[in-house]
Design a protein around this motif. Structure first.
Motif, mmCIF file in Angstrom:
data_model
loop_
_atom_site.group_PDB
_atom_site.id
_atom_site.type_symbol
_atom_site.label_atom_id
_atom_site.label_comp_id
_atom_site.label_asym_id
_atom_site.label_seq_id
_atom_site.Cartn_x
_atom_site.Cartn_y
_atom_site.Cartn_z
ATOM 1 N N ALA A 171 30.364 -10.902 25.572
ATOM 2 C CA ALA A 171 30.614 -10.730 27.011
ATOM 3 C C ALA A 171 29.343 -10.384 27.775
ATOM 4 O O ALA A 171 29.402 -10.167 28.985
ATOM 5 C CB ALA A 171 31.671 -9.645 27.218
ATOM 6 N N ARG A 172 28.214 -10.340 27.075
ATOM 7 C CA ARG A 172 26.925 -10.016 27.691
ATOM 8 C C ARG A 172 26.996 -8.683 28.454
ATOM 9 O O ARG A 172 26.970 -8.622 29.679
ATOM 10 C CB ARG A 172 26.473 -11.149 28.617
ATOM 11 N N LEU A 173 27.115 -7.633 27.648
ATOM 12 C CA LEU A 173 27.189 -6.290 28.215
ATOM 13 C C LEU A 173 26.001 -5.464 27.729
ATOM 14 O O LEU A 173 25.583 -5.584 26.576
ATOM 15 C CB LEU A 173 28.482 -5.589 27.762
ATOM 16 N N THR A 174 25.479 -4.641 28.607
ATOM 17 C CA THR A 174 24.451 -3.674 28.198
ATOM 18 C C THR A 174 25.167 -2.517 27.512
ATOM 19 O O THR A 174 26.254 -2.109 27.910
ATOM 20 C CB THR A 174 23.704 -3.139 29.440
ATOM 21 N N LEU A 175 24.527 -2.003 26.456
ATOM 22 C CA LEU A 175 25.110 -0.888 25.707
ATOM 23 C C LEU A 175 24.235 0.337 25.950
ATOM 24 O O LEU A 175 23.018 0.275 25.769
ATOM 25 C CB LEU A 175 25.062 -1.281 24.236
ATOM 26 N N VAL A 176 24.842 1.425 26.392
ATOM 27 C CA VAL A 176 24.075 2.679 26.505
ATOM 28 C C VAL A 176 24.731 3.703 25.601
ATOM 29 O O VAL A 176 25.921 4.015 25.745
ATOM 30 C CB VAL A 176 24.028 3.211 27.951
ATOM 31 N N ILE A 177 23.958 4.197 24.622
ATOM 32 C CA ILE A 177 24.514 5.102 23.625
ATOM 33 C C ILE A 177 23.991 6.511 23.867
ATOM 34 O O ILE A 177 22.785 6.755 23.850
ATOM 35 C CB ILE A 177 24.146 4.631 22.201
ATOM 36 N N TYR A 178 24.920 7.415 24.126
ATOM 37 C CA TYR A 178 24.602 8.838 24.284
ATOM 38 C C TYR A 178 24.683 9.483 22.900
ATOM 39 O O TYR A 178 25.492 9.083 22.057
ATOM 40 C CB TYR A 178 25.644 9.518 25.179
ATOM 41 N N MET A 179 23.919 10.525 22.687
ATOM 42 C CA MET A 179 23.996 11.315 21.448
ATOM 43 C C MET A 179 23.838 10.439 20.202
ATOM 44 O O MET A 179 24.476 10.670 19.187
ATOM 45 C CB MET A 179 25.342 12.083 21.381
ATOM 46 N N GLY A 180 22.983 9.428 20.301
ATOM 47 C CA GLY A 180 22.883 8.468 19.211
ATOM 48 C C GLY A 180 21.618 8.591 18.370
ATOM 49 O O GLY A 180 21.453 7.839 17.408
ATOM 50 N N VAL A 181 20.731 9.515 18.729
ATOM 51 C CA VAL A 181 19.434 9.549 18.047
ATOM 52 C C VAL A 181 19.592 9.916 16.569
ATOM 53 O O VAL A 181 19.037 9.247 15.697
ATOM 54 C CB VAL A 181 18.464 10.519 18.770
ATOM 55 N N ALA A 182 20.373 10.946 16.298
ATOM 56 C CA ALA A 182 20.516 11.394 14.906
ATOM 57 C C ALA A 182 21.151 10.310 14.039
ATOM 58 O O ALA A 182 20.813 10.156 12.863
ATOM 59 C CB ALA A 182 21.345 12.677 14.849
ATOM 60 N N GLY A 183 22.044 9.543 14.624
ATOM 61 C CA GLY A 183 22.748 8.514 13.847
ATOM 62 C C GLY A 183 22.181 7.122 14.042
ATOM 63 O O GLY A 183 22.855 6.123 13.751
ATOM 64 N N ALA A 184 20.938 7.031 14.527
ATOM 65 C CA ALA A 184 20.395 5.730 14.937
ATOM 66 C C ALA A 184 20.383 4.703 13.797
ATOM 67 O O ALA A 184 20.685 3.522 14.021
ATOM 68 C CB ALA A 184 18.998 5.899 15.520
ATOM 69 N N ALA A 185 20.061 5.140 12.579
ATOM 70 C CA ALA A 185 19.970 4.184 11.470
ATOM 71 C C ALA A 185 21.348 3.577 11.179
ATOM 72 O O ALA A 185 21.486 2.358 10.992
ATOM 73 C CB ALA A 185 19.415 4.873 10.228
ATOM 74 N N HIS A 186 22.364 4.438 11.168
ATOM 75 C CA HIS A 186 23.737 3.981 10.937
ATOM 76 C C HIS A 186 24.200 3.042 12.056
ATOM 77 O O HIS A 186 24.747 1.961 11.801
ATOM 78 C CB HIS A 186 24.642 5.212 10.854
ATOM 79 N N ILE A 187 23.926 3.444 13.296
ATOM 80 C CA ILE A 187 24.338 2.634 14.454
ATOM 81 C C ILE A 187 23.648 1.269 14.404
ATOM 82 O O ILE A 187 24.279 0.224 14.608
ATOM 83 C CB ILE A 187 24.018 3.391 15.769
ATOM 84 N N GLN A 188 22.359 1.288 14.107
ATOM 85 C CA GLN A 188 21.594 0.038 14.013
ATOM 86 C C GLN A 188 22.218 -0.900 12.971
ATOM 87 O O GLN A 188 22.460 -2.090 13.253
ATOM 88 C CB GLN A 188 20.151 0.383 13.631
ATOM 89 N N ARG A 189 22.505 -0.374 11.798
ATOM 90 C CA ARG A 189 23.087 -1.205 10.718
ATOM 91 C C ARG A 189 24.424 -1.802 11.148
ATOM 92 O O ARG A 189 24.703 -2.980 10.940
ATOM 93 C CB ARG A 189 23.317 -0.349 9.463
ATOM 94 N N GLN A 190 25.257 -0.958 11.762
ATOM 95 C CA GLN A 190 26.593 -1.408 12.142
ATOM 96 C C GLN A 190 26.539 -2.459 13.262
ATOM 97 O O GLN A 190 27.299 -3.426 13.247
ATOM 98 C CB GLN A 190 27.445 -0.217 12.596
ATOM 99 N N LEU A 191 25.648 -2.247 14.229
ATOM 100 C CA LEU A 191 25.540 -3.209 15.333
ATOM 101 C C LEU A 191 25.026 -4.546 14.822
ATOM 102 O O LEU A 191 25.490 -5.610 15.243
ATOM 103 C CB LEU A 191 24.632 -2.660 16.441
#
Ligand code: SAH
Length: 260
Positions: A171-191
């Motif tokens: 849908a071409r949406l920008t994603l803004v993630i709050y409180m995501g720094v600690a989990g960045a590696a996990h979030i990156q892998r999942q995305l």
């Protein structure tokens, strides 16, 4: 005794000049202020002399005041006739538990109103000089927490990052993630697993709007490594999406730049 009331006030991302006039008036009218840890001290100059200021944050070594205690304090003060202002970073209704507090106050029969504030996503966008929506690149924006409350004792991450990635891409949406720094590696892998392309531009803004603001430009492929290398920590938001492409092309944001 007449019952007092409670106002949830958004204190904005940090810079006291980003308070709304309505927020300034509410702060000045308060007899009791309950202040979250992300609220800048500069905001409190508007409090009237003699107002009771209670800091309920966890930074500075203290443990966070339990949410139930904060809510009980708000209710007790309002019942005692005080004009309570609950000062929250950014906007009270974006990841600040403002929703839970309003529910508790309403259930207790306390009159309650809300003054919106500039949320971190908006401040980060202006810090970067990129829009969150753009007719050519992004038809909308999703604000997501990287630190969701786990359901009934479950240890797993309750956020369906793969579904979010698929939706953001399709849908071409920008994603803004709050409180995501600690989990960045996990979030990156999942995305990545969800199909968001590895070359999707990413930016991280820490302390948006404050003199100590820092920002980083990266891509989804290298986000977590770049974050660790730059040493950026909380409070920060991660922005992902094609709205950042112009910035990446122009080399406008050095890999880890200080701003102000
Ligand atoms: N209600 C707040 C969000 C509270 S959750 C708002 O509307 O902005 C706390 C998170 O918000 C932080 O972990 C961080 O992800 C983000 N945040 C708050 N202030 C920020 C700032 N000045 N710069 C970057 N991120 C910020």
């Amino acid at each position: 005794m007449t019952q007092g009331h409670c106002t949830l006030v958004g204190a904005g991302p940090g810079d006291p000049e980003l308070l709304t006039l309505k927020a300034v008036k509410a702060i000045a009218a308060a007899s009791v202020l309950l202040v979250d840890d992300l609220v800048d001290e500069g905001v409190l100059v508007h409090a009237r002399p003699g107002a009771r200021i209670v800091r309920v944050g966890k930074r500075g070594g203290c443990r966070s005041t339990p949410q139930a205690f904060i809510e009980a304090l708000m209710i007790a003060a309002a019942r005692a006739g005080e004009h309570v202002v609950r000062l929250k970073g950014g906007d009270p209704f974006v990841f600040g538990r403002g929703g839970e507090e309003v529910e508790r106050l309403r259930a207790a029969g306390i009159a309650c109103n809300v003054v919106s504030g500039i949320t971190a996503a908006l401040s980060a966008a202006s810090a970067l000089g990129v829009p969150l929506t753009h007719r050519d690149h992004a038809q909308g924006v999703m604000l997501v927490t990287g630190h969701a409350k786990a359901g009934s004792g479950a240890a797993h991450d309750p956020t369906d990052w793969r579904a979010l990635a698929a939706a953001a891409h399709a849908a071409r949406l920008t994603l803004v993630i709050y409180m995501g720094v600690a989990g960045a590696a996990h979030i990156q892998r999942q995305l990545l697993a969800g199909g968001l392309p590895p070359d999707t531009p990413a930016a991280v803004v820490q302390h948006a709007s404050l003199p100590r603001q820092r920002q980083l430009l990266s891509t989804l492929r290298t986000l977590a490594d770049d974050l660790a290398a730059a040493g950026l920590g909380s409070p920060a938001v991660i922005v992902l999406g094609d709205v950042l492409r112009g910035l990446a092309a122009a080399g406008a944001a050095p890999r880890a730049a200080s701003g102000g």
